[in-house]
Design a protein around this motif. Structure first.
Motif, PDB file in Angstrom:
ATOM      1  N   VAL A 114       1.493  63.288 -17.870  1.00 27.26           N
ATOM      2  CA  VAL A 114       2.317  62.584 -16.884  1.00 27.26           C
ATOM      3  C   VAL A 114       1.525  61.425 -16.302  1.00 27.26           C
ATOM      4  O   VAL A 114       0.393  61.612 -15.833  1.00 27.26           O
ATOM      5  N   GLY A 115       2.118  60.238 -16.316  1.00 27.01           N
ATOM      6  CA  GLY A 115       1.500  59.064 -15.723  1.00 27.01           C
ATOM      7  C   GLY A 115       2.182  58.697 -14.414  1.00 27.01           C
ATOM      8  O   GLY A 115       3.407  58.556 -14.372  1.00 27.01           O
ATOM      9  N   THR A 116       1.408  58.577 -13.355  1.00 24.15           N
ATOM     10  CA  THR A 116       1.931  58.127 -12.071  1.00 24.15           C
ATOM     11  C   THR A 116       0.783  57.533 -11.273  1.00 24.15           C
ATOM     12  O   THR A 116      -0.376  57.900 -11.474  1.00 24.15           O
ATOM     13  N   VAL A 117       1.105  56.613 -10.370  1.00 25.16           N
ATOM     14  CA  VAL A 117       0.084  55.939  -9.577  1.00 25.16           C
ATOM     15  C   VAL A 117       0.092  56.444  -8.141  1.00 25.16           C
ATOM     16  O   VAL A 117      -0.941  56.794  -7.584  1.00 25.16           O
ATOM     17  N   PHE A 118       1.265  56.486  -7.530  1.00 26.81           N
ATOM     18  CA  PHE A 118       1.361  56.829  -6.115  1.00 26.81           C
ATOM     19  C   PHE A 118       2.059  58.163  -5.868  1.00 26.81           C
ATOM     20  O   PHE A 118       2.383  58.493  -4.727  1.00 26.81           O
ATOM     21  N   GLY A 119       2.301  58.928  -6.928  1.00 29.06           N
ATOM     22  CA  GLY A 119       2.921  60.240  -6.739  1.00 29.06           C
ATOM     23  C   GLY A 119       2.011  61.169  -5.953  1.00 29.06           C
ATOM     24  O   GLY A 119       0.783  61.092  -6.058  1.00 29.06           O
ATOM     25  N   PRO A 120       2.567  62.075  -5.158  1.00 24.82           N
ATOM     26  CA  PRO A 120       1.744  62.999  -4.374  1.00 24.82           C
ATOM     27  C   PRO A 120       1.029  64.006  -5.260  1.00 24.82           C
ATOM     28  O   PRO A 120       1.376  64.190  -6.435  1.00 24.82           O
ATOM     29  N   ALA A 121      -0.003  64.642  -4.702  1.00 29.21           N
ATOM     30  CA  ALA A 121      -0.738  65.667  -5.446  1.00 29.21           C
ATOM     31  C   ALA A 121       0.222  66.739  -5.953  1.00 29.21           C
ATOM     32  O   ALA A 121       1.101  67.194  -5.230  1.00 29.21           O
ATOM     33  N   THR A 176       9.942  53.956  -1.328  1.00 27.95           N
ATOM     34  CA  THR A 176       9.570  54.720  -0.141  1.00 27.95           C
ATOM     35  C   THR A 176       8.079  54.634   0.164  1.00 27.95           C
ATOM     36  O   THR A 176       7.618  55.177   1.170  1.00 27.95           O
ATOM     37  N   ALA A 177       7.321  53.966  -0.733  1.00 30.92           N
ATOM     38  CA  ALA A 177       5.869  53.892  -0.548  1.00 30.92           C
ATOM     39  C   ALA A 177       5.422  52.571   0.052  1.00 30.92           C
ATOM     40  O   ALA A 177       4.438  52.523   0.795  1.00 30.92           O
ATOM     41  N   PHE A 178       6.139  51.469  -0.272  1.00 33.33           N
ATOM     42  CA  PHE A 178       5.715  50.138   0.161  1.00 33.33           C
ATOM     43  C   PHE A 178       6.915  49.327   0.609  1.00 33.33           C
ATOM     44  O   PHE A 178       7.967  49.359  -0.032  1.00 33.33           O
ATOM     45  N   ALA A 179       6.723  48.563   1.669  1.00 35.38           N
ATOM     46  CA  ALA A 179       7.775  47.659   2.126  1.00 35.38           C
ATOM     47  C   ALA A 179       7.778  46.378   1.325  1.00 35.38           C
ATOM     48  O   ALA A 179       8.810  45.727   1.160  1.00 35.38           O
ATOM     49  N   GLY A 180       6.616  45.971   0.813  1.00 35.88           N
ATOM     50  CA  GLY A 180       6.502  44.736   0.045  1.00 35.88           C
ATOM     51  C   GLY A 180       5.478  44.906  -1.055  1.00 35.88           C
ATOM     52  O   GLY A 180       5.522  45.874  -1.817  1.00 35.88           O
ATOM     53  N   ALA A 181       4.528  43.966  -1.134  1.00 33.67           N
ATOM     54  CA  ALA A 181       3.497  44.033  -2.157  1.00 33.67           C
ATOM     55  C   ALA A 181       2.595  45.243  -1.932  1.00 33.67           C
ATOM     56  O   ALA A 181       2.431  45.731  -0.801  1.00 33.67           O
ATOM     57  N   SER A 219      10.561  48.971  -7.466  1.00 33.03           N
ATOM     58  CA  SER A 219      11.467  49.785  -8.282  1.00 33.03           C
ATOM     59  C   SER A 219      11.115  51.257  -8.231  1.00 33.03           C
ATOM     60  O   SER A 219       9.955  51.627  -8.033  1.00 33.03           O
ATOM     61  N   ASP A 220      12.137  52.082  -8.454  1.00 27.07           N
ATOM     62  CA  ASP A 220      11.972  53.513  -8.646  1.00 27.07           C
ATOM     63  C   ASP A 220      12.502  53.864 -10.038  1.00 27.07           C
ATOM     64  O   ASP A 220      13.496  53.273 -10.498  1.00 27.07           O
ATOM     65  N   GLY A 221      11.874  54.840 -10.693  1.00 23.64           N
ATOM     66  CA  GLY A 221      12.390  55.228 -11.998  1.00 23.64           C
ATOM     67  C   GLY A 221      11.469  56.181 -12.727  1.00 23.64           C
ATOM     68  O   GLY A 221      10.356  56.486 -12.280  1.00 23.64           O
ATOM     69  N   ALA A 222      11.955  56.675 -13.868  1.00 17.44           N
ATOM     70  CA  ALA A 222      11.192  57.577 -14.726  1.00 17.44           C
ATOM     71  C   ALA A 222      11.548  57.288 -16.176  1.00 17.44           C
ATOM     72  O   ALA A 222      12.646  56.796 -16.483  1.00 17.44           O
ATOM     73  N   ALA A 223      10.611  57.592 -17.073  1.00 18.46           N
ATOM     74  CA  ALA A 223      10.835  57.418 -18.508  1.00 18.46           C
ATOM     75  C   ALA A 223      10.013  58.459 -19.246  1.00 18.46           C
ATOM     76  O   ALA A 223       8.960  58.897 -18.752  1.00 18.46           O
ATOM     77  N   GLY A 273      12.723  46.117 -13.978  1.00 19.69           N
ATOM     78  CA  GLY A 273      12.058  46.728 -12.848  1.00 19.69           C
ATOM     79  C   GLY A 273      10.683  47.234 -13.234  1.00 19.69           C
ATOM     80  O   GLY A 273      10.346  47.332 -14.424  1.00 19.69           O
ATOM     81  N   HIS A 274       9.875  47.557 -12.219  1.00 17.33           N
ATOM     82  CA  HIS A 274       8.487  47.938 -12.476  1.00 17.33           C
ATOM     83  C   HIS A 274       8.074  49.134 -11.619  1.00 17.33           C
ATOM     84  O   HIS A 274       7.246  49.003 -10.712  1.00 17.33           O
ATOM     85  N   PRO A 275       8.634  50.331 -11.881  1.00 14.06           N
ATOM     86  CA  PRO A 275       8.121  51.547 -11.249  1.00 14.06           C
ATOM     87  C   PRO A 275       6.824  51.935 -11.963  1.00 14.06           C
ATOM     88  O   PRO A 275       6.850  52.439 -13.079  1.00 14.06           O
ATOM     89  N   LEU A 276       5.695  51.692 -11.366  1.00 18.35           N
ATOM     90  CA  LEU A 276       4.411  51.590 -12.048  1.00 18.35           C
ATOM     91  C   LEU A 276       4.172  52.653 -13.117  1.00 18.35           C
ATOM     92  O   LEU A 276       3.918  52.324 -14.278  1.00 18.35           O
ATOM     93  N   GLY A 277       4.221  53.933 -12.742  1.00 15.89           N
ATOM     94  CA  GLY A 277       3.926  54.978 -13.706  1.00 15.89           C
ATOM     95  C   GLY A 277       4.934  55.088 -14.830  1.00 15.89           C
ATOM     96  O   GLY A 277       4.618  55.568 -15.919  1.00 15.89           O
ATOM     97  N   ALA A 278       6.155  54.637 -14.595  1.00 11.54           N
ATOM     98  CA  ALA A 278       7.221  54.754 -15.597  1.00 11.54           C
ATOM     99  C   ALA A 278       7.295  53.560 -16.526  1.00 11.54           C
ATOM    100  O   ALA A 278       7.900  53.638 -17.602  1.00 11.54           O
ATOM    101  N   THR A 279       6.693  52.435 -16.142  1.00 11.74           N
ATOM    102  CA  THR A 279       6.911  51.187 -16.867  1.00 11.74           C
ATOM    103  C   THR A 279       6.533  51.271 -18.332  1.00 11.74           C
ATOM    104  O   THR A 279       7.295  50.876 -19.214  1.00 11.74           O
ATOM    105  N   GLY A 280       5.336  51.772 -18.643  1.00 14.79           N
ATOM    106  CA  GLY A 280       4.901  51.809 -20.033  1.00 14.79           C
ATOM    107  C   GLY A 280       5.809  52.629 -20.918  1.00 14.79           C
ATOM    108  O   GLY A 280       6.097  52.244 -22.066  1.00 14.79           O
ATOM    109  N   LEU A 281       6.285  53.757 -20.425  1.00 10.78           N
ATOM    110  CA  LEU A 281       7.181  54.590 -21.231  1.00 10.78           C
ATOM    111  C   LEU A 281       8.579  54.001 -21.297  1.00 10.78           C
ATOM    112  O   LEU A 281       9.300  54.234 -22.270  1.00 10.78           O
ATOM    113  N   ALA A 282       8.986  53.218 -20.295  1.00  6.06           N
ATOM    114  CA  ALA A 282      10.240  52.469 -20.412  1.00  6.06           C
ATOM    115  C   ALA A 282      10.128  51.436 -21.520  1.00  6.06           C
ATOM    116  O   ALA A 282      11.089  51.200 -22.274  1.00  6.06           O
TER     117      ALA A 282
END
Length: 376
Positions: A47-54, A110-115, A200-204, A318-327
């Motif tokens: 599983v790849g994710t950047v900001f997902g909780p423990a 839900t993690a960032f308001a902007g950059a 973005s939010d998403g999964a792949a 869109g660019h949900p970081l952990g999901a982008t590569g698998l998208a």
């Protein structure tokens, strides 16, 4: 050693979805991937994710009934999803596991308001240099050298938003003019809001297993991963160029390709318009200094000689970081099967995925993965 194929892929919709948690997003992707591969389970999961909780990987998989097997979480900035894909591939190739799931997921809204907030332990982070500013510096350098024009930068956005009109899962799409892109709100000079990927939010997901003759499996012809070297005055190139170039060379060698021109389409990391231009040059899809010209001339558009980001890319899908590569992997699989609908690249046999993990840490990119996939 086994030849490896992607037997099934799936994704969620992409966009701001604060009302849908990571479990719901992952369920969309995993259930579709399992159905596509005609399986009900796997032997291991990366599983790849950047900001997902423990514990996020086990939490979402438990909700899907995937328990009692090895589950490994990886974080490699924006390349987290493709790093999970690479590790799943290696597990199947070496015979460690027979069938493996690679999953990427992220909920950015839900993690960032902007950059993304810069990392304060990095010198660049302490100075407040966020990723839009870093890419803006690359764009300014290209403009200074005459390697691109503002209109050519905007042409990338025009192209990718138009591609996304044919992608029902994309976050944004639209028919824009170059003038409209340039007139949109400035984010980091010279990059306007229509030249920056959205939050973005998403999964792949992808199911990998040994290749089977006569199946729908899309072969993994070659794949490579690198971390960037220290980035300083010794390189004449902008940030991110060299790690993409070197990773691509490894992937081409593994795939037995003489040059990038052998691939029929590419999904690349276009978090900002300049990112696609630099990447197409670093990959060798176009000559050095021709990335902007190629975008403006339609070379990298659907119907052009080297179609890039038919999905709409990060700019539009869109660019949900952990999901982008698998998208990106999912898009190339659909393309190589001839299942991409109105954005189909006719006759596609070889497809390329490139994901470059950002973060400014005195390195030329945190991580880059390049994969070459082959039609059944």
């Amino acid at each position: 050693m086994n030849a490896v194929a992607v037997h099934g892929v799936g994704t969620s919709h992409f966009g701001r979805q604060p009302g849908r948690d990571l479990i719901a997003l992952a369920e969309d992707a995993v259930r579709e991937a399992f159905a596509d591969a005609a399986v009900t389970g796997v032997d291991a999961v990366w599983v790849g994710t950047v900001f997902g909780p423990a514990g996020v990987a086990q939490r979402v998989l438990r909700a899907l009934g995937v328990t009692g097997i090895p589950v490994i979480t990886v974080e490699n900035a924006c390349a987290s999803g493709t790093t999970a894909f690479l590790e799943a591939h290696e597990a199947v190739r070496t015979g460690r596991y027979g069938r493996v799931l690679a999953l990427g997921l992220e909920q950015m809204s839900t993690a960032f308001a902007g950059a993304i907030t810069p990392e304060p332990t990095d010198p660049e982070g302490r100075s407040g240099l966020a990723l839009p500013a870093l890419y803006a510096m690359a764009a300014a350098r290209y403009l200074h050298l005459g390697a691109v024009t503002p209109e050519q930068l905007a042409a990338v956005s025009v192209k990718n938003h138009a591609h996304a009109l044919h992608n029902p899962r994309a976050q944004y799409s639209g028919r824009y003019t170059v003038d409209e892109v340039l007139a949109s709100r400035m984010i980091a000079d010279p990059l306007t809001v229509l030249q920056c990927c959205p939050t973005s939010d998403g999964a792949a997901a992808a199911v990998l297993a040994p290749a089977e003759r006569g199946s729908r499996g899309v072969g993994v012809r070659g794949i490579a991963l690198r971390t960037g070297a220290p980035w300083n005055h010794r390189s004449p190139h902008v940030w991110g160029h060299d790690v993409v170039r070197d990773t691509a060379a490894d992937a081409y060698a593994a795939a037995g390709l003489a040059a990038a021109g052998d691939v029929d389409l590419a999904e690349v990391h276009d978090a900002f318009t300049i990112g696609e231009i630099v990447t197409t040059e670093a990959l060798g899809l176009v000559p050095p200094g021709d990335g902007g010209k190629a975008a403006a001339a339609g070379v990298t558009a659907l119907g052009g000689a080297h179609p890039v980001n038919p999905s709409g890319g990060l700019l539009s899908r869109g660019h949900p970081l952990g999901a982008t590569g698998l998208a990106q992997v999912a898009e190339v699989v659909w393309q190589l099967r001839g299942e991409a609908g109105g954005r189909q690249v006719e006759g596609a046999r070889l497809g390329l995925v490139e994901t470059m993990g950002g973060g400014v840490s005195v390195l030329d990119g945190n991580a880059c993965v390049v994969a070459v996939l082959e039609a059944p």
